[in-house]
Every structure is written in C-alpha cells, then in structure tokens.
Design a protein around this motif. Structure first.
Motif, PDB file in Angstrom:
ATOM      1  N   MET A   1      75.492 -10.748  54.037  1.00 36.03           N
ATOM      2  CA  MET A   1      74.640 -11.155  55.142  1.00 36.03           C
ATOM      3  C   MET A   1      73.366 -11.786  54.592  1.00 36.03           C
ATOM      4  O   MET A   1      72.912 -11.420  53.496  1.00 36.03           O
ATOM      5  N   PRO A   2      72.784 -12.747  55.303  1.00 36.13           N
ATOM      6  CA  PRO A   2      71.506 -13.305  54.851  1.00 36.13           C
ATOM      7  C   PRO A   2      70.479 -12.186  54.708  1.00 36.13           C
ATOM      8  O   PRO A   2      70.378 -11.302  55.563  1.00 36.13           O
ATOM      9  N   LYS A   3      69.737 -12.208  53.644  1.00 36.29           N
ATOM     10  CA  LYS A   3      68.759 -11.155  53.389  1.00 36.29           C
ATOM     11  C   LYS A   3      67.642 -11.205  54.416  1.00 36.29           C
ATOM     12  O   LYS A   3      67.141 -12.272  54.751  1.00 36.29           O
ATOM     13  N   MET A   4      67.238 -10.031  54.916  1.00 29.93           N
ATOM     14  CA  MET A   4      66.134  -9.923  55.864  1.00 29.93           C
ATOM     15  C   MET A   4      65.169  -8.846  55.377  1.00 29.93           C
ATOM     16  O   MET A   4      65.573  -7.707  55.140  1.00 29.93           O
ATOM     17  N   VAL A   5      63.911  -9.223  55.207  1.00 30.20           N
ATOM     18  CA  VAL A   5      62.897  -8.265  54.769  1.00 30.20           C
ATOM     19  C   VAL A   5      61.714  -8.301  55.721  1.00 30.20           C
ATOM     20  O   VAL A   5      61.536  -9.248  56.490  1.00 30.20           O
ATOM     21  N   ASP A   6      60.870  -7.260  55.647  1.00 29.41           N
ATOM     22  CA  ASP A   6      59.673  -7.214  56.474  1.00 29.41           C
ATOM     23  C   ASP A   6      58.469  -7.710  55.697  1.00 29.41           C
ATOM     24  O   ASP A   6      58.609  -8.275  54.597  1.00 29.41           O
ATOM     25  N   GLY A   7      57.281  -7.505  56.231  1.00 31.81           N
ATOM     26  CA  GLY A   7      56.069  -8.000  55.581  1.00 31.81           C
ATOM     27  C   GLY A   7      55.808  -7.381  54.224  1.00 31.81           C
ATOM     28  O   GLY A   7      55.118  -7.979  53.388  1.00 31.81           O
ATOM     29  N   ALA A   8      56.348  -6.178  53.988  1.00 30.50           N
ATOM     30  CA  ALA A   8      56.192  -5.500  52.697  1.00 30.50           C
ATOM     31  C   ALA A   8      57.364  -5.810  51.769  1.00 30.50           C
ATOM     32  O   ALA A   8      57.502  -5.190  50.717  1.00 30.50           O
ATOM     33  N   LYS A   9      58.212  -6.759  52.178  1.00 33.38           N
ATOM     34  CA  LYS A   9      59.400  -7.174  51.426  1.00 33.38           C
ATOM     35  C   LYS A   9      60.439  -6.069  51.305  1.00 33.38           C
ATOM     36  O   LYS A   9      61.242  -6.045  50.376  1.00 33.38           O
ATOM     37  N   LYS A  10      60.410  -5.145  52.293  1.00 30.39           N
ATOM     38  CA  LYS A  10      61.423  -4.103  52.349  1.00 30.39           C
ATOM     39  C   LYS A  10      62.563  -4.563  53.255  1.00 30.39           C
ATOM     40  O   LYS A  10      62.328  -5.210  54.269  1.00 30.39           O
ATOM     41  N   VAL A  11      63.795  -4.222  52.875  1.00 32.10           N
ATOM     42  CA  VAL A  11      64.961  -4.639  53.640  1.00 32.10           C
ATOM     43  C   VAL A  11      64.904  -4.070  55.054  1.00 32.10           C
ATOM     44  O   VAL A  11      64.606  -2.890  55.256  1.00 32.10           O
ATOM     45  N   ILE A  12      65.159  -4.905  56.035  1.00 29.01           N
ATOM     46  CA  ILE A  12      65.180  -4.481  57.435  1.00 29.01           C
ATOM     47  C   ILE A  12      66.565  -3.918  57.756  1.00 29.01           C
ATOM     48  O   ILE A  12      67.572  -4.615  57.602  1.00 29.01           O
ATOM     49  N   GLU A  13      66.600  -2.680  58.196  1.00 32.22           N
ATOM     50  CA  GLU A  13      67.879  -2.031  58.489  1.00 32.22           C
ATOM     51  C   GLU A  13      68.432  -2.465  59.848  1.00 32.22           C
ATOM     52  O   GLU A  13      69.633  -2.713  59.985  1.00 32.22           O
ATOM     53  N   ASN A  14      67.575  -2.545  60.861  1.00 29.12           N
ATOM     54  CA  ASN A  14      68.020  -2.955  62.192  1.00 29.12           C
ATOM     55  C   ASN A  14      67.970  -4.470  62.283  1.00 29.12           C
ATOM     56  O   ASN A  14      66.922  -5.063  62.547  1.00 29.12           O
ATOM     57  N   ARG A  15      69.085  -5.110  62.059  1.00 27.97           N
ATOM     58  CA  ARG A  15      69.141  -6.572  61.977  1.00 27.97           C
ATOM     59  C   ARG A  15      69.270  -7.243  63.349  1.00 27.97           C
ATOM     60  O   ARG A  15      69.240  -8.462  63.428  1.00 27.97           O
TER      61      ARG A  15
END
Length: 206
Positions: A114-128
């Motif tokens: 899946m395309p990588k999705m991170v938040d502002g802290a560059k942590k992986v977003i679990e709820n895509r």
C-alpha cells in the motif's frame, strides 16, 4: 540506473479528496462508482485526488508539462504534449484537482505494498480510511503516457503521503469524480505508458 522519464515530485499543502487508500478499489461501470475489490482484480488500485489553489495548481501543471517536453527530447516518438491526465478544476472553479494512483499488482505480477501514509511526526498511520478534506503533503511520480484517444500527456503514480490533518467519517467519501470517463481513461493511459516494458511500481522507493 533510474529511468529519467519517471520524475518524483513533492507537493506540499494539498487537500485530499476521494481517497481510496485502505484497500484496492476499481471502477464499476454498472454502478458508476469505485468499489473495494481483491488485489488481483483487473484495474485494482489505490488512489487519491489532491487539490491545490489555482495559482499553485497552474505552476505544478507547468512543471509536469516541462517534464513531458524533456522526455520528448529523449524520445521523439512521444506525441505532442496535450494534457495532464486526471487534471481538472473543481466544480466551484476555486481549486485544481490532480489524480494519482498505484496498482495493487505490479506489471511483473507482484503484489505491491500500500502507498505509505505517515502523520506529522512521520509515524505510520494505522487508520488509512481517511476522508475528503484531509490535508497534508504528497509525493507522486510523473511519467509520459498516451490515452486511448492517442493524446500524449503526463500520468501521476502515487508514491507516499504525509497526512497532517486527518478527517474521518466523511459523508461524501462514497462519491467519485465523473468527468468524461476520466477514471477509465486514466486506467488505460497508465497501461499504455511509453515505458510499459519497465516494472514501474518496483522503481518507486518507499
């Protein structure tokens, strides 16, 4: 050696619309909308539309057009530049839409992540399952392609996203953009890429 026809762009401060990132989806012509599907289904892909101001959108469009012209210098067989596929104004005329997608299965028949999705802290977003109206930054890979009507242009591959403000439970998330079968044409233009012999998805780093 990386193929110069595939150029990466970081686009900041965009609004995400019609995201389909939690699972592969494909367009169902009978129902007139995209539906979740198996990764192996024909046309299965992850996709998102990102919106920009008219000023920023025009500037980005110009960069993509310039990239196409550079590609044409290396490959004289390319058609004259005609358009950026998936590019259009919003209905209210206040923003520009750009569409990007990533196939669930690569050209070589391998399953893509899946395309990588991170938040502002560059942590992986679990709820895509983010909804329209979420904001952040996106990385896309632009490449020359040709649509079924033989128009030359740029298609955008979805690389990764940074979601700074995630919106969930958006009621308009079930609706799609309908513009002269643009989604169907985008699928075909990606399949008809001028460098179709290359396994494009494997060339995108994550």
């Amino acid at each position: 050696m990386a193929n110069p026809d595939f150029k990466k762009f970081l686009v900041n401060d965009v609004i995400f619309a019609y995201p389909k990132l939690d699972a592969p989806y494909r367009f169902d012509k009978a129902e007139g909308r995209s539906k979740e599907c198996a990764k192996t289904a024909p046309g299965a892909a992850y996709s998102v539309t990102f919106q920009m101001s008219l000023e920023d959108g025009r500037a980005f469009h110009d960069k993509l057009a310039d990239h196409y012209k550079e590609c044409k210098k290396r490959n004289s067989k390319l058609k004259a530049f005609d358009r950026v596929f998936g590019f259009k104004e919003t209905d209210d005329g206040l923003l520009f839409n750009f569409s990007a997608k990533k196939k669930a299965i690569s050209n070589a028949g391998k399953e893509n992540e899946m395309p990588k999705m991170v938040d502002g802290a560059k942590k992986v977003i679990e709820n895509r399952r983010i909804g329209s109206g979420s904001t952040g930054n996106i990385v896309v890979v632009a490449h020359p392609s040709t649509d079924p009507d033989n128009h030359g242009g740029i298609s955008l591959l979805l690389d990764k996203m940074q979601v700074l403000n995630a919106v969930y439970n958006s009621e308009d998330d079930d609706f799609d953009i309908h513009d002269d079968n643009s989604e169907a044409n985008a699928d075909k233009s990606n399949d008809n890429s001028s460098s179709s012999a290359l396994d494009l998805d494997d060339e995108i780093p994550f």
